[in-house]
Design a protein around this motif. Structure first.
Motif, PDB file in Angstrom:
ATOM      1  N   ALA A  91      38.938  34.152  55.855  1.00 46.51           N
ATOM      2  CA  ALA A  91      40.029  35.109  55.818  1.00 46.51           C
ATOM      3  C   ALA A  91      41.299  34.667  55.127  1.00 46.51           C
ATOM      4  O   ALA A  91      42.035  35.560  54.646  1.00 46.51           O
ATOM      5  CB  ALA A  91      40.001  35.922  57.091  1.00 46.51           C
ATOM      6  N   GLN A  92      41.506  33.546  55.437  1.00 49.72           N
ATOM      7  CA  GLN A  92      42.692  32.943  54.864  1.00 49.72           C
ATOM      8  C   GLN A  92      42.969  32.647  53.280  1.00 49.72           C
ATOM      9  O   GLN A  92      43.966  32.359  52.673  1.00 49.72           O
ATOM     10  CB  GLN A  92      43.147  31.392  55.460  1.00 49.72           C
ATOM     11  N   PHE A  93      41.589  32.583  52.644  1.00 50.18           N
ATOM     12  CA  PHE A  93      41.534  32.188  51.262  1.00 50.18           C
ATOM     13  C   PHE A  93      41.988  33.500  50.336  1.00 50.18           C
ATOM     14  O   PHE A  93      41.218  34.568  50.364  1.00 50.18           O
ATOM     15  CB  PHE A  93      40.305  31.611  50.926  1.00 50.18           C
ATOM     16  N   LYS A  94      43.169  33.584  50.157  1.00 48.34           N
ATOM     17  CA  LYS A  94      43.640  34.550  49.015  1.00 48.34           C
ATOM     18  C   LYS A  94      42.801  34.866  47.703  1.00 48.34           C
ATOM     19  O   LYS A  94      42.501  35.921  47.523  1.00 48.34           O
ATOM     20  CB  LYS A  94      45.244  34.513  48.875  1.00 48.34           C
ATOM     21  N   GLY A  95      42.291  33.748  47.306  1.00 47.15           N
ATOM     22  CA  GLY A  95      41.640  33.661  46.145  1.00 47.15           C
ATOM     23  C   GLY A  95      40.258  34.337  46.016  1.00 47.15           C
ATOM     24  O   GLY A  95      39.737  34.823  45.142  1.00 47.15           O
ATOM     25  N   LEU A  96      39.926  34.385  47.192  1.00 52.98           N
ATOM     26  CA  LEU A  96      38.640  34.928  47.715  1.00 52.98           C
ATOM     27  C   LEU A  96      38.586  36.351  48.629  1.00 52.98           C
ATOM     28  O   LEU A  96      37.908  36.893  48.955  1.00 52.98           O
ATOM     29  CB  LEU A  96      37.615  34.199  48.510  1.00 52.98           C
ATOM     30  N   GLY A  97      39.969  36.874  48.301  1.00 54.16           N
ATOM     31  CA  GLY A  97      40.170  38.218  48.884  1.00 54.16           C
ATOM     32  C   GLY A  97      40.684  38.342  50.226  1.00 54.16           C
ATOM     33  O   GLY A  97      40.796  39.311  50.658  1.00 54.16           O
ATOM     34  N   GLY A  98      40.946  37.139  50.745  1.00 56.29           N
ATOM     35  CA  GLY A  98      41.376  37.249  52.416  1.00 56.29           C
ATOM     36  C   GLY A  98      40.596  38.021  53.290  1.00 56.29           C
ATOM     37  O   GLY A  98      39.473  37.866  53.030  1.00 56.29           O
ATOM     38  N   GLY A  99      41.211  38.818  54.132  1.00 62.92           N
ATOM     39  CA  GLY A  99      40.277  39.403  55.086  1.00 62.92           C
ATOM     40  C   GLY A  99      39.879  40.571  54.592  1.00 62.92           C
ATOM     41  O   GLY A  99      38.968  40.829  55.195  1.00 62.92           O
ATOM     42  N   THR A 100      40.100  41.138  53.637  1.00 59.59           N
ATOM     43  CA  THR A 100      39.267  42.355  52.913  1.00 59.59           C
ATOM     44  C   THR A 100      38.343  42.053  52.013  1.00 59.59           C
ATOM     45  O   THR A 100      37.451  42.961  51.647  1.00 59.59           O
ATOM     46  CB  THR A 100      40.346  43.170  52.157  1.00 59.59           C
ATOM     47  N   GLY A 101      38.187  40.882  51.585  1.00 58.18           N
ATOM     48  CA  GLY A 101      37.243  40.282  50.615  1.00 58.18           C
ATOM     49  C   GLY A 101      37.415  40.679  49.212  1.00 58.18           C
ATOM     50  O   GLY A 101      38.578  41.027  48.744  1.00 58.18           O
ATOM     51  N   THR A 102      36.120  40.396  48.386  1.00 56.29           N
ATOM     52  CA  THR A 102      36.469  40.427  47.063  1.00 56.29           C
ATOM     53  C   THR A 102      35.222  40.820  46.361  1.00 56.29           C
ATOM     54  O   THR A 102      33.994  40.987  47.145  1.00 56.29           O
ATOM     55  CB  THR A 102      36.764  38.984  46.461  1.00 56.29           C
ATOM     56  N   SER A 103      34.824  41.390  45.169  1.00 61.80           N
ATOM     57  CA  SER A 103      33.809  41.580  44.404  1.00 61.80           C
ATOM     58  C   SER A 103      33.468  40.256  43.409  1.00 61.80           C
ATOM     59  O   SER A 103      34.446  39.790  42.692  1.00 61.80           O
ATOM     60  CB  SER A 103      33.936  42.715  43.786  1.00 61.80           C
ATOM     61  N   LEU A 104      32.123  40.219  43.013  1.00 66.28           N
ATOM     62  CA  LEU A 104      31.689  39.793  41.809  1.00 66.28           C
ATOM     63  C   LEU A 104      31.967  40.313  40.715  1.00 66.28           C
ATOM     64  O   LEU A 104      31.648  41.336  40.737  1.00 66.28           O
ATOM     65  CB  LEU A 104      30.113  39.361  41.926  1.00 66.28           C
ATOM     66  N   ALA A 105      32.686  39.716  39.754  1.00 63.42           N
ATOM     67  CA  ALA A 105      33.034  40.388  38.354  1.00 63.42           C
ATOM     68  C   ALA A 105      31.611  40.781  37.796  1.00 63.42           C
ATOM     69  O   ALA A 105      30.737  40.031  37.741  1.00 63.42           O
ATOM     70  CB  ALA A 105      33.690  39.341  37.551  1.00 63.42           C
ATOM     71  N   PRO A 106      31.561  41.772  37.041  1.00 68.63           N
ATOM     72  CA  PRO A 106      30.290  42.315  36.369  1.00 68.63           C
ATOM     73  C   PRO A 106      29.944  41.206  35.344  1.00 68.63           C
ATOM     74  O   PRO A 106      28.638  41.058  35.395  1.00 68.63           O
ATOM     75  CB  PRO A 106      30.739  43.623  35.666  1.00 68.63           C
ATOM     76  N   SER A 107      30.896  40.529  34.675  1.00 72.72           N
ATOM     77  CA  SER A 107      30.519  39.319  33.885  1.00 72.72           C
ATOM     78  C   SER A 107      29.711  38.368  34.490  1.00 72.72           C
ATOM     79  O   SER A 107      28.945  38.034  33.670  1.00 72.72           O
ATOM     80  CB  SER A 107      31.726  38.976  33.166  1.00 72.72           C
ATOM     81  N   VAL A 108      29.654  38.243  35.911  1.00 72.80           N
ATOM     82  CA  VAL A 108      29.012  37.410  36.391  1.00 72.80           C
ATOM     83  C   VAL A 108      27.573  37.801  36.648  1.00 72.80           C
ATOM     84  O   VAL A 108      26.617  36.975  36.372  1.00 72.80           O
ATOM     85  CB  VAL A 108      29.736  36.897  37.865  1.00 72.80           C
ATOM     86  N   THR A 109      27.430  38.820  37.255  1.00 75.95           N
ATOM     87  CA  THR A 109      26.135  39.413  37.380  1.00 75.95           C
ATOM     88  C   THR A 109      25.415  39.654  36.488  1.00 75.95           C
ATOM     89  O   THR A 109      24.203  39.765  36.431  1.00 75.95           O
ATOM     90  CB  THR A 109      26.329  40.478  38.507  1.00 75.95           C
ATOM     91  N   SER A 110      25.923  40.077  35.271  1.00 75.53           N
ATOM     92  CA  SER A 110      25.242  40.552  34.103  1.00 75.53           C
ATOM     93  C   SER A 110      24.658  39.740  33.293  1.00 75.53           C
ATOM     94  O   SER A 110      23.912  39.754  32.198  1.00 75.53           O
ATOM     95  CB  SER A 110      25.983  41.630  33.460  1.00 75.53           C
ATOM     96  N   THR A 111      25.250  38.263  33.487  1.00 81.84           N
ATOM     97  CA  THR A 111      24.884  37.325  32.406  1.00 81.84           C
ATOM     98  C   THR A 111      24.241  36.044  33.310  1.00 81.84           C
ATOM     99  O   THR A 111      24.156  35.083  32.724  1.00 81.84           O
ATOM    100  CB  THR A 111      26.197  36.677  32.081  1.00 81.84           C
ATOM    101  N   VAL A 112      23.644  36.558  34.512  1.00 79.94           N
ATOM    102  CA  VAL A 112      22.697  35.621  35.361  1.00 79.94           C
ATOM    103  C   VAL A 112      21.456  35.259  34.413  1.00 79.94           C
ATOM    104  O   VAL A 112      20.911  35.912  33.786  1.00 79.94           O
ATOM    105  CB  VAL A 112      22.213  36.278  36.474  1.00 79.94           C
ATOM    106  N   PHE A 113      21.334  33.791  34.684  1.00 81.11           N
ATOM    107  CA  PHE A 113      20.269  33.181  33.782  1.00 81.11           C
ATOM    108  C   PHE A 113      19.065  34.155  33.722  1.00 81.11           C
ATOM    109  O   PHE A 113      18.454  34.653  34.724  1.00 81.11           O
ATOM    110  CB  PHE A 113      19.814  31.777  34.431  1.00 81.11           C
ATOM    111  N   GLY A 114      18.295  34.257  32.573  1.00 83.31           N
ATOM    112  CA  GLY A 114      17.063  35.071  32.301  1.00 83.31           C
ATOM    113  C   GLY A 114      17.135  36.610  32.373  1.00 83.31           C
ATOM    114  O   GLY A 114      16.174  37.268  32.139  1.00 83.31           O
ATOM    115  N   ILE A 115      18.138  37.134  32.391  1.00 84.16           N
ATOM    116  CA  ILE A 115      18.412  38.500  32.378  1.00 84.16           C
ATOM    117  C   ILE A 115      18.101  39.008  31.031  1.00 84.16           C
ATOM    118  O   ILE A 115      17.374  40.127  31.163  1.00 84.16           O
ATOM    119  CB  ILE A 115      19.927  38.836  32.933  1.00 84.16           C
ATOM    120  N   GLU A 116      18.318  38.543  30.189  1.00 82.24           N
ATOM    121  CA  GLU A 116      18.012  39.236  28.735  1.00 82.24           C
ATOM    122  C   GLU A 116      16.710  39.042  28.583  1.00 82.24           C
ATOM    123  O   GLU A 116      15.915  39.914  28.046  1.00 82.24           O
ATOM    124  CB  GLU A 116      18.752  38.546  27.702  1.00 82.24           C
TER     125      GLU A 116
END
Lengths: 238, 363
Positions: free
Chosen positions: B148-173
């Protein structure tokens, strides 16, 4: 000397369980230990097997100092023990109980271990129960399993802790025969027992402990007849 | 054999060890067939079934890991959410900051979890029984508070994966082209395969451990720790190895869970309810200390959750009642109940002594 204990001490608070104790066991020697309850007999076994760490003194086994060695290391170097209150692995089968000792105590493969485990079970009359859960055994069978499991590690020194208690005459005679058998294969033993006639039938030397001290030692029948021992063990029949 | 050399002559009987039971070969063939069918399923199944199965697979895999610790080794951990959360966060960190492909981040998350599990083991193994359970939970809470202390990972409220990460996962095409689906559905299919691989991998791994010499030591440690040490078992190393391995697998599963969810927060990722309490429920109702138990438990849990979760509080009351009923009337779980009656096992781990050709009957 196979086992060489020098000036061993252990206290639990104000209770002294081992008081500057010296004790040796030669290879292929059978030594009996008697003494009243609370004399420190089982504590001595726990110190030799490594379940307890001593307060002072040294334990040497086969020429190596094992005073601070872990229990599994002592097992590997050739110390096997039974427990006064049997401690089977209840959810494992009788055969698997032995397999643990053979596979981990001797670094054998399961395939190699099967034969020696089968032979030990046969010799101790447990073969019929080989594939039954150890938790289903009677007390007598559990005591036999304690011995069988210790033998599976191929010990050079076997520590027997009150294995004859509660047996009938016939069972006791059978046990004595089994223990003699084991001795004849070259295993040294240290045997704590209240059933003195069973001890006398096997051991070469008898040690009497009281309050963690050795109060008598020598040829079994002489020791039993000595006045000091008579005082502790009133009405003993040898 | 040394002890037997000169003693009373043995009867000369042949002894050998057998592990596989009669039905196990058929079970292996059936398992392989089911696995192939499941792998081919995305070609026919609707997207919501695929999503449901992802859930089923990862809960089953988590249950197998927990069962390896609690059921087979006597290490009752209430803190496995530490590694689910750590694995999930590692996926986010490795993909968002290091730009790695998520499918590569999953095994790396496992490595990180194993690395963290080593010092954690140093602390929690000083505790036993109930204290070990509470200790593992406390450690998991520490992990939650730290993340919860890591601001880069959204701290206490959390964060989302960028669509650019999830839509380019290996093998998706390739998946998109093969099944003629859009990106979100293709993502699910890849997560589905990932979950299937992890689930099957967990089963194979746990089974391999139980069949190995270490598996024998685990049973001994579970039943009588001190006696096991006296028979040559290195208790500490054995427990540590199994704890670290379970952490690595749990971490990989956690990474996959959060690849699928694509959103992470400390409270969700380190949730004792989601990643440990439900997992314990699965193992206990299915049959603790058996490999079949968690499979059955996970299926039951999935069905309950699928059809009854809308009832809110009543759903949880029902779960609790069911768990109590099973503990009272079938303490070895549903599989234990079945196995006892019909003497069946799909994953044989018992070593049986075989004398000559005849086998000794169990009693």
């Amino acid at each position: 000397m196979l086992l060489d204990i020098a000036a061993l001490s252990k206290s639990f608070g104000s209770i002294v369980a081992a008081d500057n104790l010296d004790l040796v066991v030669a290879a292929n020697e059978a030594v009996g230990i008697i003494g009243p309850n609370g004399a420190g007999k089982t504590t001595l076994f726990n110190l030799i097997a490594g379940t307890l760490a001593p307060g002072g003194g040294t334990i040497r086994f086969g020429g190596c100092d094992i005073t601070r060695a872990a229990p599994q290391t002592r097992c590997h170097s050739g110390i096997g023990r039974t427990h006064q209150i049997p401690q089977p692995f209840e959810k494992l089968t009788v055969f698997e109980n032995l397999l643990v000792g053979a596979v981990h105590g001797r670094s054998m493969s399961e395939r190699e271990a099967a034969r020696s485990c089968g032979e030990i079970l046969e010799r101790l009359g447990l073969l019929r129960h080989a594939n039954s859960l150890a938790g289903s055994l009677t007390l007598l069978q559990r005591k036999r399993l304690e011995m069988a499991r210790a033998l599976a590690t191929a010990p050079k020194l076997l520590l027997l802790d009150e294995i004859a208690g509660g047996l009938t005459e016939g069972e006791c005679a059978e046990l004595i025969a089994t223990i003699r058998d084991i001795r004849n294969t070259g295993v040294a033993m240290l045997w704590i027992e209240h059933v003195v006639h069973a001890l006398l039938a096997v051991v070469d030397r008898l040690i009497v402990l009281n309050f963690g001290r050795k109060i008598a030692e020598g040829a079994p029948r002489e020791v039993i007849r000595s006045p000091e021992v008579r005082q502790i063990y009133i009405g003993i029949e040898a | 054999m040394r002890a037997m050399k000169d003693g009373r002559p043995a009867s000369g009987q042949m002894f050998s060890v057998a592990t596989s039971g009669g039905g196990s070969r058929a079970a292996l063939a059936a398992a392989a067939a089911i696995l192939i069918m499941l792998a081919a399923l995305p070609a026919f199944a609707a997207r919501n079934l695929i999503q449901d199965l992802i859930f089923l697979f990862y809960m089953l895999a988590l249950a197998q890991c927990w069962n390896l610790l609690a059921g087979f080794s006597g290490l009752i951990s209430v803190g496995q959410q530490a590694f689910v959360g750590l694995g999930g966060y590692m996926l986010f960190a490795l993909t968002l900051f290091a730009g790695l492909d998520p499918l590569l981040a999953i095994p790396l998350a496992g490595v990180v979890c194993a690395t963290f599990a080593l010092p954690t083991a140093l602390i929690v193994f000083r505790l036993r029984g109930a204290y070990f359970a509470i200790g593992t939970w406390v450690v998991a809470e520490v992990y939650r508070l730290v993340f919860a202390q890591f601001k880069g990972l959204g701290g206490g409220t959390g964060t989302s994966l960028a669509p650019s990460v999830t839509s380019t996962v290996f093998g998706i095409e390739w998946v998109k082209a093969l099944f003629d689906v859009r990106t979100p559905a293709a993502r699910d299919i890849i997560s589905y395969w990932g979950a299937l691989v992890l689930m099957a991998g967990t089963l194979v791994f746990v089974y391999a451990v139980l069949r190995s010499r270490r598996g024998l030591a685990l049973g001994a440690i579970r039943d009588q720790e001190a006696a096991a040490a006296g028979l040559g078992v290195d208790i500490y190393r054995t427990k540590r190895a199994v704890y670290v391995a379970a952490a690595a697998m749990t971490g990989m599963i956690g990474a996959l869970i959060y690849l699928q969810k694509a959103r992470i927060s400390p409270d969700a990722a380190f949730s004792v309810l989601d990643w440990t309490a439900y997992v314990i429920f699965i193992v206990v109702i299915g049959g603790i200390g058996t490999m079949e138990g968690p499979v059955i438990g996970a299926i039951i849990f999935y069905l309950l959750q699928r059809y009854l979760a809308d009832f809110g509080a009543w759903y949880l009351i029902l779960l609790g009642t069911l768990a109590i009923a099973v503990m009272l009337f079938a303490p070895r779980g549903l599989w234990g109940f079945v196995a006892e009656r019909f003497r069946v096992t799909l994953f044989p781990t018992r070593r049986r002594l075989v004398i000559g050709a005849d086998e000794v009957k169990g009693g």
